[in-house]
Design a protein around this motif. Structure first.
Motif, mmCIF file in Angstrom:
data_model
loop_
_atom_site.group_PDB
_atom_site.id
_atom_site.type_symbol
_atom_site.label_atom_id
_atom_site.label_comp_id
_atom_site.label_asym_id
_atom_site.label_seq_id
_atom_site.Cartn_x
_atom_site.Cartn_y
_atom_site.Cartn_z
ATOM 1 N N UNK A 45 54.719 40.123 47.380
ATOM 2 C CA UNK A 45 53.183 40.208 46.985
ATOM 3 C C UNK A 45 52.913 39.079 47.734
ATOM 4 N N UNK A 46 53.795 37.681 47.879
ATOM 5 C CA UNK A 46 53.812 36.411 48.125
ATOM 6 C C UNK A 46 53.852 36.538 49.646
ATOM 7 N N UNK A 47 54.503 37.322 49.951
ATOM 8 C CA UNK A 47 55.591 37.684 51.411
ATOM 9 C C UNK A 47 53.890 38.156 52.368
ATOM 10 N N UNK A 48 53.462 39.182 51.869
ATOM 11 C CA UNK A 48 52.619 40.007 52.617
ATOM 12 C C UNK A 48 50.712 39.901 51.805
ATOM 13 N N UNK A 49 50.601 39.659 50.748
ATOM 14 C CA UNK A 49 49.264 39.475 50.464
ATOM 15 C C UNK A 49 49.193 37.756 49.791
ATOM 16 N N UNK A 50 48.252 38.088 49.743
ATOM 17 C CA UNK A 50 46.790 36.628 49.580
ATOM 18 C C UNK A 50 46.470 36.067 48.262
ATOM 19 N N UNK A 51 45.363 35.593 48.201
ATOM 20 C CA UNK A 51 44.345 34.874 48.206
ATOM 21 C C UNK A 51 42.746 35.953 47.822
ATOM 22 N N UNK A 52 43.063 36.164 49.260
ATOM 23 C CA UNK A 52 41.543 37.112 49.501
ATOM 24 C C UNK A 52 41.960 38.458 49.355
ATOM 25 N N UNK A 53 43.007 38.924 49.238
ATOM 26 C CA UNK A 53 42.794 39.650 48.532
ATOM 27 C C UNK A 53 42.820 39.840 46.459
ATOM 28 N N UNK A 54 42.640 38.967 45.861
ATOM 29 C CA UNK A 54 42.696 38.183 44.863
ATOM 30 C C UNK A 54 41.047 38.474 44.767
ATOM 31 N N UNK A 55 40.496 37.612 45.998
ATOM 32 C CA UNK A 55 38.850 38.083 45.966
ATOM 33 C C UNK A 55 38.108 39.119 46.290
ATOM 34 N N UNK A 56 38.879 40.060 46.675
ATOM 35 C CA UNK A 56 38.477 41.530 46.461
ATOM 36 C C UNK A 56 36.942 41.906 45.394
ATOM 37 N N UNK A 57 35.884 42.247 46.285
ATOM 38 C CA UNK A 57 35.025 41.901 45.506
ATOM 39 C C UNK A 57 35.268 43.493 44.596
ATOM 40 N N UNK A 58 34.409 43.577 43.772
ATOM 41 C CA UNK A 58 34.262 45.177 42.451
ATOM 42 C C UNK A 58 35.522 45.188 41.649
ATOM 43 N N UNK A 59 35.784 43.912 41.026
ATOM 44 C CA UNK A 59 37.303 43.950 40.236
ATOM 45 C C UNK A 59 38.553 44.874 41.151
ATOM 46 N N UNK A 60 38.703 44.885 42.622
ATOM 47 C CA UNK A 60 39.524 45.041 43.150
ATOM 48 C C UNK A 60 40.589 44.615 43.454
ATOM 49 N N UNK A 61 39.956 42.820 42.835
ATOM 50 C CA UNK A 61 40.896 41.806 42.921
ATOM 51 C C UNK A 61 41.861 41.741 41.406
ATOM 52 N N UNK A 62 41.332 43.138 40.866
ATOM 53 C CA UNK A 62 42.950 42.753 39.631
ATOM 54 C C UNK A 62 44.074 43.290 40.245
ATOM 55 N N UNK A 63 43.917 44.097 40.697
ATOM 56 C CA UNK A 63 45.287 45.092 40.864
ATOM 57 C C UNK A 63 45.731 43.889 41.576
ATOM 58 N N UNK A 64 45.815 42.494 42.086
ATOM 59 C CA UNK A 64 46.769 41.416 42.739
ATOM 60 C C UNK A 64 46.732 40.340 41.532
ATOM 61 N N UNK A 65 46.506 40.661 40.382
ATOM 62 C CA UNK A 65 46.392 39.505 39.853
ATOM 63 C C UNK A 65 47.958 39.727 39.110
ATOM 64 N N UNK A 66 48.944 38.646 39.300
ATOM 65 C CA UNK A 66 49.833 38.397 38.977
ATOM 66 C C UNK A 66 50.142 37.031 38.706
ATOM 67 N N UNK A 67 52.196 36.672 38.233
ATOM 68 C CA UNK A 67 51.338 35.315 38.008
ATOM 69 C C UNK A 67 52.961 34.743 38.095
ATOM 70 N N UNK A 68 53.381 33.542 39.119
ATOM 71 C CA UNK A 68 52.147 32.966 39.724
ATOM 72 C C UNK A 68 51.157 33.880 40.427
ATOM 73 N N UNK A 69 50.094 32.871 40.930
ATOM 74 C CA UNK A 69 48.861 34.172 41.629
ATOM 75 C C UNK A 69 49.441 34.152 43.018
#
Ligand SMILES: [Zn+2]
Length: 465
Positions: free
Chosen positions: A271-295
């Protein structure tokens, strides 16, 4: 050879962490019995797999999974049956999951609880790390027995105060004991005390969308935790393994220590190699799919992580598989990001992503791919020789890997028990046509041929790198 089942994988190209060569693999029962020049006749085989044009790889080892794990009033959606089945589909033949000590109780009770969760359910072999949440005289004494039972690594948290958090004194005591026992301390390295202040302030300011999960956990909090974990380990004379490293500045701390010869190790995750903050910032609560820790971090950091993987400043890619469905789980935090369960699914897609986005994209070699997904975790966690390579005497945990096979990552085609894929629609190349777990073909062309309970608990060896 008696009645032992004999399997031949012929015409393939073996790829280990160090070698690439054409050979045939002969399996007797559960074990690799011989590796020969292609076409050599060692007699008949009960099962013959033609691997022409394909690679023969050691099965993946995922050293960081959370199956059937309670978190924030809910439980990760894959259990040991569904999670290990999904892992097998994706070419992972060993996992190391985390048993959790409940505060106020012994470690042994926590370990027993996880044995019960896994017993008779797993499709592939599994081991455990022990999450220690309560370090005191009694529990430090317990560590010896835990190690003797084959659980040779302990995970401690600098985050989640009041739940999983240990203070520096507790961490230091556990590290001293781990040094004496030959155990490895795995660290969730984030300054959770400061983060909790930022989280509270974010909520008070009305910043409740998923993206604030990342904004309240800045990379400096991870860098500080990483630095402190390594410093404590250096003081204790113990090795340390930083789990799920996500940030450039945290990586700098690992690099600095390794350059001084300190036995500091670190993993990152897909997830840190292939996803980014941009995914977390998606609209309509889509960003919730990308909530992990560390972020998830700014996209630019991905290049630093890839460089770390190439230069061996990062040794392992594990998944931190901790899936929660959108429906009924992630949506608990619709009005408040702090209520979104932390975690993403990944146990099935790790090899797909790293082959396609790593090997095929020219970022890492095939041998490095095997190293970071199998050989290095085997070495760090006391499994090497039996797991993590293709060698005579090793368990026949093998993949026949079609490096060109094109397929689409989708919630509909993947097997994890979760109602979304963070990579929905992504086209990748590379997949196993056959997955063998201790000599048994458990996956053939996408069909599962095993049964639950085939996988066994692995008693791991002590730290010896
Ligand atoms: Zn984790």
């Amino acid at each position: 050879m008696g009645s032992t089942k004999r399997t031949l994988i012929k015409n393939g190209t073996i790829v280990t962490a160090t070698d690439t060569y054409a050979a045939d693999v002969w399996i007797e029962g559960e074990t690799i019995a011989a590796i020969t020049l292609q076409g050599m006749d060692l007699g008949t085989a009960d099962v013959v797999i033609d691997a022409a044009g394909k690679f023969i790889l050691p099965g993946g080892i995922d050293a960081h999974t959370h199956l059937d794990m309670p978190f924030g009033g809910t439980t990760s959606s894959d259990d040991f049956e569904t999670g290990t089945l999904a892992a097998a589909h994706g070419g992972t033949t060993t996992i190391v999951d985390f048993a959790i000590q409940t505060k106020g109780q012994g470690m042994r009770q926590g370990l027993d609880a996880w044995h019960e969760k896994a017993e008779g359910k797993a499709a592939i072999d599994y081991g455990f790390h022990m999450i220690a949440t309560d370090i005191n005289d009694a529990t430090v004494d317990e560590m010896k027995g835990i190690v003797a039972s084959g659980v040779t690594s302990f995970k401690l948290f600098m985050a989640y105060p009041g739940v999983l958090y240990c203070d520096d004194g507790q961490i230091f005591r556990a590290m001293q004991k781990a040094r004496d026992l030959g155990a490895l301390i795995c660290m969730h390295a984030e300054n959770g005390i400061a983060i909790d202040v930022l989280v509270k302030q974010a909520v008070e300011a009305g910043h409740t969308a998923p993206k604030y999960h990342s904004l309240s956990r800045p990379q400096i909090a991870e860098a500080e935790g990483t630095h402190r974990a390594i410093a404590l380990a250096e003081m204790a004379g113990a090795p340390v393994y930083i789990v799920h490293l996500s940030a450039s500045r945290a990586l700098e701390k690992v690099v600095e220590a390794r350059d001084r010869g300190i036995p500091a190790y670190a993993e990152t995750c897909p997830q840190y190699l292939f996803c980014s903050f941009d995914d977390l910032a998606r609209d309509d609560f889509e960003g919730a799919k990308y909530v992990c820790t560390p972020p998830l971090r700014p996209k630019e950091m991905q290049d630093d992580l890839w460089r770390g993987l190439r230069t061996n400043d990062l040794q392992v890619v594990s998944t931190d598989h901790c899936p929660f469905c959108m429906k009924g789980q992630k949506e608990l935090g619709r009005d408040n990001f702090t209520k979104i369960p932390n975690g993403m699914p990944g146990i099935e897609t790790r090899l797909y992503l790293l082959w396609d986005g790593g090997v095929r994209a020219g970022r890492i070699s095939m041998n490095r791919f095997v190293e970071i997904t199998s050989a290095a975790p085997a070495k760090l966690f006391g499994l090497f020789g039996k797991k993590g390579t293709v060698a005579v005497g090793a368990d026949a945990d093998l993949l026949v890997w079609d490096g060109d096979k094109e397929h689409v990552l989708s919630e509909k085609t993947l097997h994890m028990r979760v109602d979304y894929s963070p990579f929905e629609g992504r086209v990748v190349r590379g997949a196993p046509t056959h997955v063998l777990s201790r000599g048994r073909v458990v996956i053939e062309d996408g069909r599962y041929l095993g049964k639950k309970g085939d996988g066994s608990f692995l008693r791991r060896g002590t730290f010896s790198m």
